[in-house]
Enzyme design. Structure first.
Site, PDB file in Angstrom:
ATOM      1  N   ARG A 120       0.824  -1.222   0.000  1.00  0.00           N
ATOM      2  CA  ARG A 120       0.000   0.000   0.000  1.00  0.00           C
ATOM      3  C   ARG A 120       0.855   1.267   0.000  1.00  0.00           C
ATOM      4  O   ARG A 120       0.403   2.317   0.447  1.00  0.00           O
ATOM      5  CB  ARG A 120      -0.988   0.005   1.167  1.00  0.00           C
ATOM      6  CG  ARG A 120      -2.013  -1.131   1.095  1.00  0.00           C
ATOM      7  CD  ARG A 120      -3.162  -0.895   2.059  1.00  0.00           C
ATOM      8  NE  ARG A 120      -4.165  -1.938   1.938  1.00  0.00           N
ATOM      9  CZ  ARG A 120      -4.198  -3.046   2.688  1.00  0.00           C
ATOM     10  NH1 ARG A 120      -3.277  -3.216   3.620  1.00  0.00           N
ATOM     11  NH2 ARG A 120      -5.135  -3.947   2.508  1.00  0.00           N
ATOM     12  N   LYS A 142       3.469  11.090 -11.467  1.00  0.00           N
ATOM     13  CA  LYS A 142       2.649  10.245 -12.343  1.00  0.00           C
ATOM     14  C   LYS A 142       3.367   8.922 -12.567  1.00  0.00           C
ATOM     15  O   LYS A 142       4.515   8.896 -13.021  1.00  0.00           O
ATOM     16  CB  LYS A 142       2.408  10.926 -13.688  1.00  0.00           C
ATOM     17  CG  LYS A 142       1.297  11.941 -13.698  1.00  0.00           C
ATOM     18  CD  LYS A 142       1.038  12.386 -15.132  1.00  0.00           C
ATOM     19  CE  LYS A 142      -0.110  13.351 -15.218  1.00  0.00           C
ATOM     20  NZ  LYS A 142      -0.347  13.781 -16.618  1.00  0.00           N
ATOM     21  N   GLU A 184      10.436  17.089 -25.158  1.00  0.00           N
ATOM     22  CA  GLU A 184       9.800  17.486 -23.903  1.00  0.00           C
ATOM     23  C   GLU A 184      10.377  18.805 -23.375  1.00  0.00           C
ATOM     24  O   GLU A 184       9.665  19.590 -22.756  1.00  0.00           O
ATOM     25  CB  GLU A 184       9.967  16.391 -22.848  1.00  0.00           C
ATOM     26  CG  GLU A 184       9.155  15.132 -23.116  1.00  0.00           C
ATOM     27  CD  GLU A 184       7.699  15.256 -22.688  1.00  0.00           C
ATOM     28  OE1 GLU A 184       7.257  16.369 -22.342  1.00  0.00           O
ATOM     29  OE2 GLU A 184       6.986  14.229 -22.715  1.00  0.00           O
ATOM     30  N   LYS A 225       7.909  22.638 -14.308  1.00  0.00           N
ATOM     31  CA  LYS A 225       7.001  21.544 -13.983  1.00  0.00           C
ATOM     32  C   LYS A 225       6.662  21.548 -12.494  1.00  0.00           C
ATOM     33  O   LYS A 225       5.501  21.329 -12.116  1.00  0.00           O
ATOM     34  CB  LYS A 225       7.601  20.199 -14.374  1.00  0.00           C
ATOM     35  CG  LYS A 225       6.641  19.040 -14.088  1.00  0.00           C
ATOM     36  CD  LYS A 225       6.956  17.784 -14.819  1.00  0.00           C
ATOM     37  CE  LYS A 225       5.829  16.770 -14.660  1.00  0.00           C
ATOM     38  NZ  LYS A 225       6.083  15.512 -15.372  1.00  0.00           N
ATOM     39  N   GLU A 235      -3.860  16.826 -11.597  1.00  0.00           N
ATOM     40  CA  GLU A 235      -4.323  17.194 -12.934  1.00  0.00           C
ATOM     41  C   GLU A 235      -5.818  17.454 -12.996  1.00  0.00           C
ATOM     42  O   GLU A 235      -6.541  16.901 -13.830  1.00  0.00           O
ATOM     43  CB  GLU A 235      -3.929  16.119 -13.960  1.00  0.00           C
ATOM     44  CG  GLU A 235      -3.902  16.643 -15.386  1.00  0.00           C
ATOM     45  CD  GLU A 235      -3.328  15.649 -16.379  1.00  0.00           C
ATOM     46  OE1 GLU A 235      -4.070  15.248 -17.281  1.00  0.00           O
ATOM     47  OE2 GLU A 235      -2.149  15.285 -16.252  1.00  0.00           O
ATOM     48  N   ARG A 239      -2.374  21.496 -14.576  1.00  0.00           N
ATOM     49  CA  ARG A 239      -1.381  20.481 -14.911  1.00  0.00           C
ATOM     50  C   ARG A 239      -1.623  19.875 -16.289  1.00  0.00           C
ATOM     51  O   ARG A 239      -0.691  19.372 -16.926  1.00  0.00           O
ATOM     52  CB  ARG A 239      -1.352  19.384 -13.846  1.00  0.00           C
ATOM     53  CG  ARG A 239      -0.232  18.365 -14.079  1.00  0.00           C
ATOM     54  CD  ARG A 239       0.048  17.469 -12.897  1.00  0.00           C
ATOM     55  NE  ARG A 239       1.113  16.528 -13.233  1.00  0.00           N
ATOM     56  CZ  ARG A 239       1.669  15.710 -12.362  1.00  0.00           C
ATOM     57  NH1 ARG A 239       1.293  15.709 -11.095  1.00  0.00           N
ATOM     58  NH2 ARG A 239       2.627  14.873 -12.746  1.00  0.00           N
ATOM     59  N   ASN A 243       0.380  18.379 -20.992  1.00  0.00           N
ATOM     60  CA  ASN A 243       0.046  17.407 -22.033  1.00  0.00           C
ATOM     61  C   ASN A 243       0.073  18.012 -23.430  1.00  0.00           C
ATOM     62  O   ASN A 243      -0.425  17.388 -24.378  1.00  0.00           O
ATOM     63  CB  ASN A 243      -1.335  16.804 -21.767  1.00  0.00           C
ATOM     64  CG  ASN A 243      -1.349  15.924 -20.539  1.00  0.00           C
ATOM     65  OD1 ASN A 243      -0.458  15.110 -20.337  1.00  0.00           O
ATOM     66  ND2 ASN A 243      -2.359  16.089 -19.699  1.00  0.00           N
ATOM     67  N   HIS A 250       0.060  10.167 -28.065  1.00  0.00           N
ATOM     68  CA  HIS A 250      -0.371   8.880 -27.548  1.00  0.00           C
ATOM     69  C   HIS A 250      -1.094   8.056 -28.610  1.00  0.00           C
ATOM     70  O   HIS A 250      -0.956   6.828 -28.655  1.00  0.00           O
ATOM     71  CB  HIS A 250      -1.265   9.079 -26.322  1.00  0.00           C
ATOM     72  CG  HIS A 250      -0.512   9.549 -25.118  1.00  0.00           C
ATOM     73  ND1 HIS A 250      -1.143   9.999 -23.971  1.00  0.00           N
ATOM     74  CD2 HIS A 250       0.820   9.660 -24.869  1.00  0.00           C
ATOM     75  CE1 HIS A 250      -0.236  10.351 -23.077  1.00  0.00           C
ATOM     76  NE2 HIS A 250       0.959  10.161 -23.603  1.00  0.00           N
ATOM     77  N   HIS A 264       8.839   8.209 -27.496  1.00  0.00           N
ATOM     78  CA  HIS A 264       7.841   9.103 -26.895  1.00  0.00           C
ATOM     79  C   HIS A 264       8.139  10.572 -27.194  1.00  0.00           C
ATOM     80  O   HIS A 264       7.250  11.329 -27.600  1.00  0.00           O
ATOM     81  CB  HIS A 264       7.774   8.886 -25.383  1.00  0.00           C
ATOM     82  CG  HIS A 264       6.820   9.820 -24.694  1.00  0.00           C
ATOM     83  ND1 HIS A 264       5.456   9.741 -24.851  1.00  0.00           N
ATOM     84  CD2 HIS A 264       7.041  10.876 -23.873  1.00  0.00           C
ATOM     85  CE1 HIS A 264       4.871  10.703 -24.153  1.00  0.00           C
ATOM     86  NE2 HIS A 264       5.810  11.405 -23.544  1.00  0.00           N
TER      87      HIS A 264
END
Length: 364
Positions: A120, A142, A184, A225, A235, A239, A243, A250, A264
């Site tokens: 957990r 993320k 990026e 960021k 998000e 945020r 994207n 994607h 990517h």
């Protein structure tokens, strides 16, 4: 020599160290987090071959259990997630221990998710070894894996306890991977800092050979960021600006089977170019803006259009259907990050699918 960017998230706050020679001091950086002198390192084959011995040396008296996974986007899978979690349990990783994600974005995403669900939630440290991971995926919490339905559709928000971005490690990065990561870096200028984009236009071609410029590009990207994540950790609003280019990206990654046909960062570069084309087509920004984006991508020898991707692609309608699986879909409506100009991005779902199809056909 390094600089520290703080990510202010209350009880989940952490520091991102950016600079040169951090690998040699990794033990001193991690020790304050440890309850016992032992860490659990998950890496991939290429990174292990190039840097694992240096990591072990830098850890000093800290013992390291190591799992080495295959490289590539296909590793972000149910099978490798299960393998990683079971390995951590076999190695008796306790709830108070620290897991180290040592690799690029694939390893960071997978290992962060494994840490989030193990017992957990256990703490983890990111040591990103690619430009893309240093400026983007290692920061913000993320984590996740891909499924047959699309990219990053299963995951969790789980913040790291520390990020160590050693820009010297990038010296061994293949040229294609460095350029892909630059997609990026450029994104940050496009979404919210026109001055940074102008700095990149001047200095971008020199980053690969100049570690000081490289460190400044990483530091500035991380600082941008961190500021956005601090405002919107999960998000719900701002945020989503991060994207930019990713709705297109994607879909293209899914269409190419998450293979080496399209890295990517290359997909992000194409996606940014298409997002600005779509913005201009919708009358949101002048045509000079996408032309400027394309000119810079060309100077950096990065892909700009669908036709730059090797092999066949689905038609525009099929690519649009793939976008329908994107995490940013709300009530069945696609959400895009568009721009009024360089440095002025915003999120909207007021996009006519016919405009998207027209842009995809233009780039094919």
């Amino acid at each position: 020599m390094s600089e520290v960017v703080h990510v202010p998230l209350g009880a989940r706050a952490y520091d991102v160290h950016v600079g040169r020679g951090l690998m040699a001091r990794v033990g001193a950086a991690i020790t304050p987090l440890l309850r016992r002198p032992r860490v659990f390192v998950v890496t991939e084959e290429r990174v292990a071959a190039a840097h694992l011995s240096a990591l072990r040396t830098g850890l000093g008296d800290i013992a390291a259990e190591v799992l080495t996974l295959p490289p590539g986007e296909a590793t972000k899978s149910w099978n490798q997630l299960a393998r990683t979690v079971e390995w951590l349990l076999d190695a008796k990783c306790e709830r108070g221990d620290v897991v180290v994600a040592f690799g690029g974005g694939v390893i960071g995403d997978l290992v962060g998710f494994a840490a989030a669900i193990l017992r957990r939630g256990v703490r983890f440290v990111q040591i990103p070894t690619t430009l893309l991971a240093q400026v983007d995926s290692s920061v913000g919490g993320k984590t996740g894996i891909n499924t047959r339905h699309g990219k990053n559709l299963v995951g969790a928000f789980h913040q790291p306890s520390l990020v160590l971005a050693d820009v010297d490690v990038l010296d061994t990065l293949p040229d294609r991977d460095f350029r892909a990561g630059y997609g990026e870096v450029m994104k940050y200028g496009l979404l919210g800092d026109a001055d940074f984009f102008a700095w990149l236009e001047k200095n971008g071609p020199r980053l690969a050979g100049d570690p000081d410029l490289r460190a400044e590009a990483v530091r500035h990207s991380v600082a941008m960021k961190a500021e956005i994540v601090a405002r919107d950790e999960t998000e719900q609003g701002d945020r989503a600006l991060l994207n930019l280019g990713h709705t297109f990206c994607h879909a293209l990654e899914a269409a190419t089977g998450y293979s080496d046909r399209l890295l990517h960062g290359e997909g992000v570069a194409i996606g940014c170019a298409l997002a600005f084309e779509l913005s201009a087509r919708m009358g949101l920004c002048p045509q000079e803006e996408p032309s400027r984006v394309r000119a810079h991508l060309a100077r950096m020898d990065l892909m700009r259009d669908l036709r730059d991707i090797p092999g066949d692609l689905p038609d525009a309608e099929a690519l649009l259907a793939l976008m329908g699986q994107d995490k940013k879909v709300v009530a069945g409506r696609l959400r895009f990050v568009l721009a009024r100009g360089i440095g002025d991005a915003f999120v909207t779902d007021a996009v006519d699918p016919e405009d998207v199809l027209a842009v995809l056909r233009f780039a094919a």
